[in-house]
Enzyme design. Structure first.
Site, PDB file in Angstrom:
ATOM      1  CD  GLU A   1       5.165  -4.310   3.345  1.00 26.67           C
ATOM      2  OE1 GLU A   1       4.047  -3.762   3.411  1.00 26.67           O
ATOM      3  OE2 GLU A   1       5.346  -5.388   2.750  1.00 26.67           O
ATOM      4  CD  GLU A   2       5.321  -8.499   1.213  1.00 31.04           C
ATOM      5  OE1 GLU A   2       4.345  -8.795   1.930  1.00 31.04           O
ATOM      6  OE2 GLU A   2       5.202  -7.964   0.092  1.00 31.04           O
TER       7      GLU A   2
ATOM      8  CG  HIS B   1       8.599  -4.022   0.868  1.00 25.98           C
ATOM      9  ND1 HIS B   1       8.519  -5.285   0.321  1.00 25.98           N
ATOM     10  CD2 HIS B   1       7.400  -3.440   0.616  1.00 25.98           C
ATOM     11  CE1 HIS B   1       7.321  -5.459  -0.230  1.00 25.98           C
ATOM     12  NE2 HIS B   1       6.635  -4.348  -0.076  1.00 25.98           N
TER      13      HIS B   1
ATOM     14  CG  ASP C   1       4.102  -6.307  -2.835  1.00 30.63           C
ATOM     15  OD1 ASP C   1       4.563  -5.234  -2.378  1.00 30.63           O
ATOM     16  OD2 ASP C   1       3.430  -7.101  -2.157  1.00 30.63           O
TER      17      ASP C   1
ATOM     18  CG  ASP D   1      10.522  -7.606   2.982  1.00 31.54           C
ATOM     19  OD1 ASP D   1      10.433  -6.419   2.601  1.00 31.54           O
ATOM     20  OD2 ASP D   1       9.736  -8.115   3.798  1.00 31.54           O
TER      21      ASP D   1
ATOM     22  CD  GLU E   1       3.512  -1.739  -0.496  1.00 33.04           C
ATOM     23  OE1 GLU E   1       3.159  -2.548  -1.380  1.00 33.04           O
ATOM     24  OE2 GLU E   1       4.218  -2.067   0.479  1.00 33.04           O
TER      25      GLU E   1
ATOM     26  CG  HIS F   1       1.663 -11.231  -2.237  1.00 29.78           C
ATOM     27  ND1 HIS F   1       1.308 -11.224  -0.904  1.00 29.78           N
ATOM     28  CD2 HIS F   1       2.588 -10.233  -2.364  1.00 29.78           C
ATOM     29  CE1 HIS F   1       1.976 -10.271  -0.267  1.00 29.78           C
ATOM     30  NE2 HIS F   1       2.755  -9.651  -1.153  1.00 29.78           N
TER      31      HIS F   1
END
Length: 375
Positions: free
Chosen positions: A133-134, A69, A102, A71, A162, A347
């Site tokens: 995805e997020e 992903h 990520d 995003d 991931e 994150h």
């Protein structure tokens, strides 16, 4: 191809869910010269469509897919960052920016791996890249997979990039994930004066008994590849501002992370049994974001382990812990496993990936491709 410039270009696209911000165009520009046919797939309400990308080279088997992903989560309080979250600065050997681990780094490493290998590999390679995805994960991977099935594009196996590694690159491969079930309970009683409880029916007392039934004993002690399932009460709410009023309604929310000994159906039945024991009116609303799944060790997983050992010298742990990922959708179509960078900064402010680790990940992925598409 060096994955570093590609990752920098991706990070400089501020693709906070659900914005694309040009990230998929960056990937198309990298993939088309490598012989990939790129298809943009847009799903969602008009004016709010999520951008996704499916790219494939070749038509034969084996068909190896990489899923990821573009995003990212918001950068949050910028005071916590020492660099521009979307600047892709390299400092002291670290490439900083939102999505570095990520998981734009994994995507850049996979494409660099493809570029390092011969074009005439047998079978076919594809990439499933989502921008959802997020976020809600409604108009991304799950709908792209449906399109792939309708158009004869289902892969034989899939690797999700991931950031699974815990401390050093390659120390963990995820071969499954626990399921996740959210439940909201509304239990009804009869409102009344606290001094005259015989004239009321206190739903708080009933709710406490229900929650005790559900938490007094563990759901299980784990299985061969999974840790024990857990049930966590996340909220109890009455909304009662008065101290002398027995409320008419009490509510609770809970989350169950469950292993392969359960399904959402069996767990919902468990919740209903605990509620039915009270012989009271109630509503139970549940949402399962994904069932538990396991890709059993075999040739596919063995290839991932061998490639990891060859590049890093590390024997990876086969793991099923953590939260959910888009692998929960992919497992409905083909065997899937997750292998990627060290995720300690994902994150967080100053999210980063070591430049040399990113290059090592590209070499690791090249080894994966060679083993799953042997020439």
């Amino acid at each position: 191809m060096d994955p570093v410039p590609l990752l920098q270009a991706l990070i400089r696209c501020p693709s906070v869910t659900p914005a694309d911000a040009g990230a998929l165009a960056v990937l198309e520009a990298a993939l088309q010269p490598l012989g990939f046919a790129c298809t943009r797939l847009r799903f969602g309400p008009e004016g709010e469509e999520v951008e996704n990308l499916f790219a494939r080279r070749g038509t034969g088997s084996p068909h190896l897919c990489f899923a990821g992903h573009t995003d990212v989560v918001p950068p949050g309080d910028l005071a916590g960052w020492t660099a521009d979250p979307f600047g892709a600065e390299i400092r002291d050997g670290l490439l900083l920016g939102r999505g570095a681990t990520d998981m734009k780094g994994g995507i850049a490493a996979w494409i660099a791996a493809i570029a390092s290998l011969p074009r005439d590999l047998p079978g076919s390679l594809s990439l499933l890249i989502t921008g959802d995805e997020e976020g809600p994960s409604v108009d991304g991977t799950v709908k792209v997979l449906g399109w792939m099935a309708e158009n004869g594009q289902v892969p034989d196996v899939c690797v999700v990039g991931e950031p699974t590694s815990k401390a050093v690159l390659g120390d963990t491969i995820k071969i499954g994930r626990r399921g996740s079930l959210n439940a909201a309970i509304t239990l009804h009683g009869v409102q009344g004066h606290a001094a005259y409880p015989q004239r009321a029916d206190n739903p708080v007392h009933r709710l406490v008994r229900v929650l005790h039934r559900l938490t007094a004993q563990p759901l299980d002690t784990g299985s061969e590849w999974f840790e024990p399932s857990t049930l966590q009460v996340t909220s109890v709410d009455v909304g009662n501002p008065a101290t002398n009023v027995i409320p008419g309604t009490a509510r609770a929310k809970l989350n169950i992370r469950f292993n392969d000994l359960h399904s959402s159906t069996s767990l919902i039945a468990l919740l209903r049994a605990a509620l039915d024991a009270e012989e009271a009116r109630y509503e139970l609303d549940t949402v399962c974001s994904g069932e538990s799944f396991l890709t059993s060790p075999g040739p596919f997983v063995d290839a991932l382990v061998a490639a990891t050992q060859a590049e890093t010298g590390v024997t990876p742990q086969l793991d099923t812990g953590g939260g959910t990922s888009d692998a929960r959708f992919i497992t409905r179509y083909c065997p899937v496993a997750e292998l990627g960078a060290v995720g300690t900064t994902m994150h967080k402010a100053d999210e980063s990936t070591p430049v040399e680790e990113l290059r090592a990940l590209a070499r690791l992925y090249a080894g994966v491709i060679r083993r799953l598409a042997p020439g």
